[in-house]
Design a protein around this motif. Structure first.
Motif, PDB file in Angstrom:
ATOM      1  N   ASP A 278       0.828  -1.206   0.000  1.00 58.36           N
ATOM      2  CA  ASP A 278       0.000   0.000   0.000  1.00 58.36           C
ATOM      3  C   ASP A 278       0.859   1.250   0.000  1.00 58.36           C
ATOM      4  N   PHE A 279       0.365   2.273  -0.675  1.00 55.59           N
ATOM      5  CA  PHE A 279       0.958   3.594  -0.527  1.00 55.59           C
ATOM      6  C   PHE A 279       0.238   4.259   0.634  1.00 55.59           C
ATOM      7  N   ASN A 280       0.785   4.131   1.817  1.00 52.55           N
ATOM      8  CA  ASN A 280       0.122   4.807   2.928  1.00 52.55           C
ATOM      9  C   ASN A 280       1.106   5.683   3.685  1.00 52.55           C
ATOM     10  N   ALA A 281       0.641   6.847   4.039  1.00 48.31           N
ATOM     11  CA  ALA A 281       1.471   7.810   4.755  1.00 48.31           C
ATOM     12  C   ALA A 281       0.544   8.844   5.359  1.00 48.31           C
ATOM     13  N   SER A 282       0.838   9.259   6.570  1.00 52.42           N
ATOM     14  CA  SER A 282       0.094  10.384   7.137  1.00 52.42           C
ATOM     15  C   SER A 282       1.042  11.168   8.027  1.00 52.42           C
ATOM     16  N   PHE A 283       0.715  12.427   8.219  1.00 52.90           N
ATOM     17  CA  PHE A 283       1.637  13.341   8.888  1.00 52.90           C
ATOM     18  C   PHE A 283       0.886  14.273   9.827  1.00 52.90           C
ATOM     19  N   ILE A 284       1.563  14.646  10.901  1.00 50.38           N
ATOM     20  CA  ILE A 284       1.088  15.755  11.715  1.00 50.38           C
ATOM     21  C   ILE A 284       2.143  16.849  11.601  1.00 50.38           C
ATOM     22  N   LEU A 285       1.729  18.019  11.208  1.00 48.76           N
ATOM     23  CA  LEU A 285       2.653  19.137  11.010  1.00 48.76           C
ATOM     24  C   LEU A 285       2.216  20.279  11.911  1.00 48.76           C
ATOM     25  N   GLY A 286       3.112  20.706  12.797  1.00 45.29           N
ATOM     26  CA  GLY A 286       2.767  21.817  13.684  1.00 45.29           C
ATOM     27  C   GLY A 286       3.902  22.810  13.749  1.00 45.29           C
ATOM     28  N   GLY A 287       3.578  24.055  14.063  1.00 44.41           N
ATOM     29  CA  GLY A 287       4.643  25.025  14.232  1.00 44.41           C
ATOM     30  C   GLY A 287       4.193  26.451  14.012  1.00 44.41           C
ATOM     31  N   GLN A 288       5.167  27.335  14.042  1.00 43.43           N
ATOM     32  CA  GLN A 288       4.889  28.761  13.903  1.00 43.43           C
ATOM     33  C   GLN A 288       6.064  29.450  13.210  1.00 43.43           C
ATOM     34  N   ILE A 289       5.728  30.397  12.377  1.00 38.21           N
ATOM     35  CA  ILE A 289       6.737  31.194  11.675  1.00 38.21           C
ATOM     36  C   ILE A 289       6.530  32.651  12.086  1.00 38.21           C
ATOM     37  N   LYS A 290       7.602  33.366  12.253  1.00 39.75           N
ATOM     38  CA  LYS A 290       7.576  34.742  12.787  1.00 39.75           C
ATOM     39  C   LYS A 290       6.489  35.593  12.123  1.00 39.75           C
ATOM     40  N   GLY A 291       5.668  36.246  12.951  1.00 39.85           N
ATOM     41  CA  GLY A 291       4.629  37.123  12.424  1.00 39.85           C
ATOM     42  C   GLY A 291       3.353  36.395  12.039  1.00 39.85           C
ATOM     43  N   ARG A 292       3.366  35.062  12.099  1.00 41.47           N
ATOM     44  CA  ARG A 292       2.190  34.269  11.740  1.00 41.47           C
ATOM     45  C   ARG A 292       1.719  33.508  12.978  1.00 41.47           C
ATOM     46  N   ARG A 293       0.526  32.880  12.847  1.00 38.31           N
ATOM     47  CA  ARG A 293       0.037  32.188  14.034  1.00 38.31           C
ATOM     48  C   ARG A 293       0.458  30.718  14.052  1.00 38.31           C
ATOM     49  N   LEU A 294       0.403  30.153  15.259  1.00 38.46           N
ATOM     50  CA  LEU A 294       0.707  28.743  15.502  1.00 38.46           C
ATOM     51  C   LEU A 294      -0.382  27.889  14.866  1.00 38.46           C
ATOM     52  N   ARG A 295       0.010  26.889  14.088  1.00 38.36           N
ATOM     53  CA  ARG A 295      -1.000  26.040  13.440  1.00 38.36           C
ATOM     54  C   ARG A 295      -0.592  24.562  13.511  1.00 38.36           C
ATOM     55  N   LEU A 296      -1.606  23.709  13.383  1.00 40.72           N
ATOM     56  CA  LEU A 296      -1.383  22.260  13.458  1.00 40.72           C
ATOM     57  C   LEU A 296      -2.223  21.591  12.378  1.00 40.72           C
ATOM     58  N   PHE A 297      -1.583  20.795  11.529  1.00 40.19           N
ATOM     59  CA  PHE A 297      -2.268  20.164  10.398  1.00 40.19           C
ATOM     60  C   PHE A 297      -2.127  18.652  10.423  1.00 40.19           C
ATOM     61  N   ASN A 298      -3.129  17.991   9.885  1.00 38.38           N
ATOM     62  CA  ASN A 298      -3.075  16.555   9.611  1.00 38.38           C
ATOM     63  C   ASN A 298      -3.038  16.385   8.091  1.00 38.38           C
ATOM     64  N   ILE A 299      -1.954  15.805   7.590  1.00 38.99           N
ATOM     65  CA  ILE A 299      -1.778  15.694   6.134  1.00 38.99           C
ATOM     66  C   ILE A 299      -1.914  14.228   5.726  1.00 38.99           C
ATOM     67  N   TYR A 300      -2.723  13.990   4.717  1.00 37.23           N
ATOM     68  CA  TYR A 300      -3.063  12.627   4.305  1.00 37.23           C
ATOM     69  C   TYR A 300      -2.226  12.149   3.123  1.00 37.23           C
ATOM     70  N   ALA A 301      -2.374  10.863   2.809  1.00 34.30           N
ATOM     71  CA  ALA A 301      -1.612  10.255   1.713  1.00 34.30           C
ATOM     72  C   ALA A 301      -1.947  10.888   0.366  1.00 34.30           C
ATOM     73  N   ALA A 302      -3.149  11.475   0.256  1.00 30.73           N
ATOM     74  CA  ALA A 302      -3.537  12.123  -0.997  1.00 30.73           C
ATOM     75  C   ALA A 302      -2.925  13.521  -1.122  1.00 30.73           C
ATOM     76  N   GLY A 303      -2.232  13.971  -0.085  1.00 27.80           N
ATOM     77  CA  GLY A 303      -1.596  15.276  -0.125  1.00 27.80           C
ATOM     78  C   GLY A 303      -2.500  16.404   0.365  1.00 27.80           C
ATOM     79  N   ASN A 304      -3.740  16.082   0.662  1.00 26.37           N
ATOM     80  CA  ASN A 304      -4.652  17.095   1.223  1.00 26.37           C
ATOM     81  C   ASN A 304      -4.487  17.156   2.744  1.00 26.37           C
ATOM     82  N   PHE A 305      -5.080  18.137   3.372  1.00 26.43           N
ATOM     83  CA  PHE A 305      -4.873  18.263   4.819  1.00 26.43           C
ATOM     84  C   PHE A 305      -6.018  18.993   5.498  1.00 26.43           C
TER      85      PHE A 305
END
Lengths: 244, 244
Positions: B110-137
């Motif tokens: 199977d092509f399976n993969a999932s990700f949790i991406l969190g963080g903050q970049i200067k001047g922007r807000r803190l965010r947390l994403f769940n990214i799926y195998a299809a590349g959407n989130f």
């Protein structure tokens, strides 16, 4: 989705099952997934089912009405041992598979079914089996005295921590109900009512046969007590010295 | 199997991941599944991955080395926002899919993969994403402030009970570690070491970056404390008046 657990303990048997069925979120209903055959003084058999409801209901009809040709025809009320009861259920699953699996496949539906079968017949020992869609089965032992079917994971941690063969019947029942509460809380497709059967070894009659309905005062109390207890233990767990 | 959790809390971010990989029971190994990009005062990005290790490692290489043609070439160290970081990971998954999915399929993998991406970049807000195998989130919100990937179920009940957006960072960390302990206890394919990252909102540097190894005194203490606490709450939960 179903969640069911059976425990084979020193003192006897605990079986607990939810009763929610769904085929898509707009078709949710309650079906009894625990069935008992009790002839006081002679036999107590309890069957929990999970999976495709059309499959499990057909299996139930077959084992209740009896399978095979006379004079070998057998039903749950006349199998001579729990091993034969497990074979009867396994045979019924295979019969339903023979009749329905091809049609199900044509419509893209899985043939899935699993069962927990527990009980005792006079003169024989108390046994607990997990029966699979292929009709084969394994037996619970002193090392692994519980079996779960259906949605098992949310409710497994507390069973893993508490249940051993020597755990008492009351503790086993309490653990099964707490386990069910965890599953209800984390998976909306598992729901009340909950069916409960408790059997004390060698008594040849059920000690408890109970349905816990929505709004049951004891179950509300259990949920509250357990939830508060968990949160209070959580508050006492120390933080690491590297905590932020 | 992986188990990973990310929490987006009022005070900041908690990310915890195990590090066990297995391809069959005779090929079990440890791989880091948490990766961080930190430029103090400018950006903190944490990525957890689950799924096919060949896929997730390729994704990691692509987002680290950068994707796209100059002058639009982007890596984790120069994406201008967390949204762009999520799009970068999603794009990398799609690129690996384009290159590898057909070959994987030929070998029944199977092509399976999932990700949790969190963080903050200067001047922007803190965010947390769940990214799926299809590349959407999808993004975590105040209503649903946590994301799990991999083997999620055993560890979910305690998170369901404890975590809200206003939960403190220390409580969030404690909860994530207890959740991981439940998973470790019930699923042998999830294992130590555990990687931990904690980020305090708007600090633009990690508050904690820690690896908990086998034999870690604090984690042993937490497991013992939690296990004993659970069993003691279990003993105080009342039995129903119809108990056997």
């Amino acid at each position: 989705m179903t969640s069911g657990v059976g425990m084979l303990l020193h003192e006897g048997l605990v079986m607990v099952s939810d009763s929610r069925t769904h085929a898509g979120v707009d078709h949710v209903a309650s079906y009894r997934k625990m069935h008992t055959w009790e002839v006081p003084g002679e036999r107590v058999i309890v069957l929990l089912s999970a999976g495709n409801l059309a499959v499990t209901q057909s299996v139930l009809s077959l084992v209740t009405e009896g399978m095979g040709e006379e004079p070998e025809r057998r039903s749950m009320l006349d199998v001579p041992s729990m091993f034969e009861a497990a074979r009867l259920v396994g045979g019924a699953v295979r019969e339903v598979h023979r009749l329905d699996a091809a049609s199900l496949k044509e419509f893209g539906a899985d043939f899935n079914a699993s069962f927990i079968l527990g009980g005792q017949i006079k003169g024989r020992r108390l046994r607990l089996f997990n029966i699979y869609a292929a009709g084969n089965f394994v037996e619970a032992t002193g090392d692994t005295p519980f079996i779960q079917i259906g949605e098992t994971k949310y409710g497994k941690p507390i069973i893993d921590r508490v249940i051993q063969f020597n755990t008492g019947l009351r503790e086993g029942l309490r653990c099964a109900l707490i386990s069910m509460d965890s599953t209800l809380k984390s998976n909306i497709s598992v729901g009340l009512p909950i069916d409960v059967a408790v059997y004390r070894r060698d008594q040849l009659k059920l000690a408890v046969r109970k349905r816990i309905e929505e709004g049951d005062a004891y179950f509300i109390d259990l949920r509250k007590h357990w939830g508060q207890g968990l949160r209070s233990v959580f508050q006492t767990v120390p933080d690491p010295d590297w905590a932020p």
